[in-house]
Each structure stands twice: as structure tokens, then as C-alpha cells.
Enzyme design. Structure first.
Site, short mmCIF file in Angstrom:
data_model
loop_
_atom_site.label_atom_id
_atom_site.label_comp_id
_atom_site.label_asym_id
_atom_site.label_seq_id
_atom_site.Cartn_x
_atom_site.Cartn_y
_atom_site.Cartn_z
N SER A 143 3.87 11.27 2.76
CA SER A 143 4.13 10.75 4.10
C SER A 143 3.15 11.25 5.16
O SER A 143 3.53 11.52 6.31
CB SER A 143 5.58 11.01 4.51
OG SER A 143 6.47 10.40 3.59
N GLU B 93 4.43 10.06 -9.89
CA GLU B 93 4.97 8.80 -10.42
C GLU B 93 4.62 8.63 -11.90
O GLU B 93 5.41 8.09 -12.67
CB GLU B 93 4.46 7.62 -9.58
CG GLU B 93 5.16 7.60 -8.22
CD GLU B 93 4.33 7.02 -7.08
OE1 GLU B 93 3.33 6.34 -7.34
OE2 GLU B 93 4.70 7.26 -5.91
N ASN C 282 -4.46 6.26 -2.04
CA ASN C 282 -3.94 5.86 -3.34
C ASN C 282 -3.17 4.57 -3.13
O ASN C 282 -2.07 4.58 -2.59
CB ASN C 282 -3.02 6.98 -3.88
CG ASN C 282 -2.28 6.59 -5.14
OD1 ASN C 282 -2.55 5.55 -5.73
ND2 ASN C 282 -1.33 7.44 -5.54
N TRP C 283 -3.77 3.46 -3.55
CA TRP C 283 -3.16 2.16 -3.27
C TRP C 283 -2.00 1.85 -4.21
O TRP C 283 -1.30 0.85 -4.03
CB TRP C 283 -4.22 1.06 -3.35
CG TRP C 283 -5.23 1.09 -2.24
CD1 TRP C 283 -5.30 2.00 -1.22
CD2 TRP C 283 -6.33 0.19 -2.04
NE1 TRP C 283 -6.36 1.73 -0.39
CE2 TRP C 283 -7.02 0.61 -0.87
CE3 TRP C 283 -6.80 -0.92 -2.72
CZ2 TRP C 283 -8.15 -0.06 -0.39
CZ3 TRP C 283 -7.93 -1.59 -2.24
CH2 TRP C 283 -8.58 -1.16 -1.08
N LYS C 284 -1.83 2.66 -5.24
CA LYS C 284 -0.74 2.46 -6.21
C LYS C 284 -0.77 1.02 -6.75
O LYS C 284 -1.85 0.47 -6.94
CB LYS C 284 0.60 2.85 -5.59
CG LYS C 284 0.56 4.27 -5.03
CD LYS C 284 1.90 4.83 -4.63
CE LYS C 284 1.73 6.25 -4.09
NZ LYS C 284 3.00 6.88 -3.72
N HIS D 176 -0.24 12.29 -11.05
CA HIS D 176 0.60 11.91 -9.91
C HIS D 176 2.07 11.97 -10.34
O HIS D 176 2.41 11.64 -11.48
CB HIS D 176 0.23 10.51 -9.43
CG HIS D 176 0.87 10.17 -8.13
ND1 HIS D 176 2.18 9.77 -8.03
CD2 HIS D 176 0.39 10.22 -6.86
CE1 HIS D 176 2.47 9.58 -6.75
NE2 HIS D 176 1.41 9.84 -6.03
N GLY E 257 6.52 8.89 -0.07
CA GLY E 257 7.09 7.58 0.21
C GLY E 257 8.44 7.63 0.90
O GLY E 257 9.13 6.63 1.00
N GLY F 286 -0.59 7.55 0.45
CA GLY F 286 -0.05 6.36 -0.21
C GLY F 286 0.12 5.22 0.77
O GLY F 286 -0.82 4.51 1.10
N GLY F 287 1.34 5.07 1.29
CA GLY F 287 1.69 3.93 2.15
C GLY F 287 0.71 3.70 3.29
O GLY F 287 0.31 2.55 3.54
N GLU G 207 1.63 17.70 -3.74
CA GLU G 207 2.44 16.58 -3.30
C GLU G 207 3.91 16.87 -3.58
O GLU G 207 4.39 16.58 -4.69
CB GLU G 207 2.01 15.30 -4.02
CG GLU G 207 0.59 14.89 -3.75
CD GLU G 207 0.42 13.38 -3.85
OE1 GLU G 207 -0.01 12.78 -2.86
OE2 GLU G 207 0.75 12.81 -4.90
P1 PGA Z 1 2.94 8.43 0.58
O1 PGA Z 1 2.41 8.68 -0.92
O2 PGA Z 1 1.78 8.72 1.51
O3 PGA Z 1 3.33 6.98 0.60
O4 PGA Z 1 4.08 9.36 0.80
C1 PGA Z 1 1.59 9.77 -1.19
C2 PGA Z 1 1.17 9.76 -2.64
O5 PGA Z 1 1.99 9.36 -3.49
O6 PGA Z 1 0.04 10.14 -2.98
#
Ligand code: PGA
Length: 256
Positions: free
Chosen positions: A214, A98, A9-11, A96, A174, A235-236, A168
Site C-alpha cells: 500500500s 502471492e 508490479n502490475w500483477k 512474492h 493490497g 502494486g495497485g 512486504e
Molecule cells: P500493493 O501491492 O501496493 O497493491 O499493496 C504491493 C505488492 O504486492 O508488491
């Protein structure tokens, strides 16, 4: 029995040029390999066509991070499922944390979006998970049950093929803090149990449940190797080709 899925997920990162370069780098690292699972990247809308151009021998599936809850019409700023399908998208991330937090998205919206995704023949990745305060007060299972119960029974034609779940825990997203293998396995087994109640034992048995929060090369093998964890939502670490491929390597190693 369940094919792993590693989804990046590149956000809000990677414009078309950077995204194309990252996808090409990942494809180069995976060149000549036959994966025993699926690898997916979900760029921002605008970057999707550029990533789709990285074709030659590229094993990466294409996804998006959102879609409109309407098929078409006067909805300024929206992108429909049919448009995504035309661009080569196969998976759409929904709910998600967010978007729950910043866009205040609700169960009603998730249901409308997922039903449009499934109707178009695409797959949805439905995210859920508790925040830190809910975990600390011993309410993690209750929260997850409510998130699943508010959406799954209202889906039309959802099955283990077109729906993927992603646990999640918000406190792990993150933050660099990963759920322990004990917590991950316990929450995934709990989730599978709720899916069995809502959708039947057979669907629950085949349903892929990803872990997100993470996830990195150093913990991917252990997490994805857990009995009820069927991949990761990343994510990251999905923003660096070597890290993303390192997680795919972890998923592969968990099968050995
Ligand atoms: P993260 O994000 O790997 O940066 O913790 C995961 C996600 O939001 O899907």
C-alpha cells in the site's frame, strides 16, 4: 550511497495494448527529467515486449514477475530467464507473497530461480514478509529471519548489485493499510542486520531494501526517506501513471 528503486508490479493486469499505453503515459510524465534513482515496471510476460517498445527517451527499466526454475527443456507453460533477457528484462521479482501463497512456492525453488537469474547477469528482487497473525503474535522478526536465512546463504554470486530485497508485510499488501514508518524502519534495519550476518557488513551496507504494501504518492516520501528504506515495490498504485510517477516524485523528494 544507495540508489533508490521504485518498482511497479502490475500483477495480473494490463494486456499488451493497455500496458503499452500505461508505459507511454508514465514515460510522457517523466519526459526530460533526470532521475536520481531507478524506475522499473514488471508487466505480465505477454506484455513485456509491448512495454519494451515504448523506447524513445523512456527511462523505465523492464522487469518480470516470475521466471522458470529451469534453463530450458520439457517444462510446459514456463518462461526462462534467457527468454526474458532477450526481451530486455533486467530485473525479476521472486518469492512474492502471492506466489508463496497461491503457487505454494518454496525456498528451494527461490534459490534455483535466483541462481539462474544471477547467472544470466540479471538482477533478482527477493520478497519476504510476515502475515498478520505472525505480527500479532510477536513473531515478525523470527519469520523474516527464517525467510532470509532459508535463501540468501544458498545463492551463488549474489551481491548488493545483483540482488535487491523487498520487505512486504503481507497484511499491508493490497489492503490500503501501510506499515507505519516506525515498523518499516525497524523491520528494514533488522533485515539489514540479518544480511550483515549472512553476507557481510559491506554487502549489507550497499544492499537495496525496498518496502512494499500500500505504498502510494501520499506516503512514498516518508517511507522511502527512512534510513533503511531504499525504494518501493508498488502494486495497485503502479497501475495509474499519475500515482506511479507520484511515488517516483516522493522518492526524489526524499533525497532533497
Ligand atoms: P500493493 O501491492 O501496493 O497493491 O499493496 C504491493 C505488492 O504486492 O508488491
Amino acid at each position: 550511497m544507495r540508489r533508490y528503486l521504485v518498482a511497479g508490479n502490475w500483477k495480473l493486469n494490463m494486456g499488451p495494448a493497455a500496458g503499452r499505453a500505461l508505459a507511454a503515459e508514465v514515460a510522457e510524465l517523466l519526459k526530460g527529467r533526470t532521475l536520481r534513482g531507478d524506475a522499473l515496471v514488471c508487466p505480465p510476460f505477454l506484455t513485456i515486449p509491448a512495454v519494451g517498445e515504448v523506447a524513445d527517451g523512456n527511462p523505465l527499466l523492464l522487469g518480470s514477475q516470475n521466471c522458470a526454475d529451469k534453463a530450458q527443456g520439457a517444462y510446459t507453460g514456463e518462461v526462462s530467464v534467457e527468454m526474458l533477457k532477450e526481451a530486455g528484462v533486467q530485473y525479476v521479482i521472486i518469492a512474492h507473497s502471492e506466489r508463496r501463497e497461491y503457487q505454494k512456492e518454496t525456498d528451494d525453488l527461490f534459490v534455483r530461480k535466483i541462481n539462474l537469474i544471477l547467472e544470466a547477469g540479471l538482477k533478482a528482487i527477493f520478497c519476504f514478509g510476515e502475515v498478520l497473525e505472525e505480527r500479532q503474535s510477536g513473531r515478525a522478526e523470527e519469520v523474516v529471519r527464517a525467510q532470509l536465512t532459508g535463501v540468501l546463504p544458498r545463492l551463488e554470486n549474489a551481491n548488493a548489485y545483483n540482488l535487491v530485497l523487498a520487505y512486504e508485510p503481507v497484511w499491508a499488501i493490497g489492503t490500503g493499510e501501510t506499515a507505519t514508518p516506525e515498523i518499516a524502519q525497524q523491520m528494514h534495519a533488522f533485515t539489514r542486520g540479518v544480511v550483515a550476518e549472512l553476507m557481510g557488513e559491506e554487502v549489507a551496507g550497499y544492499m537495496r531494501i525496498l518496502y512494499g504494501g500500500s505504498c502510494k504518492p501520499g506516503n512514498a516520501r516518508e517511507l522511502i526517506g527512512l534510513p533503511d528504506v531504499d525504494g518501493g515495490l508498488i502494486g495497485g498504485a503502479a497501475l495509474k501513471a499519475a500515482d506511479f510517477v507520484g511515488i517516483i516524485d516522493g522518492a526524489e523528494a526524499s533525497l532533497d
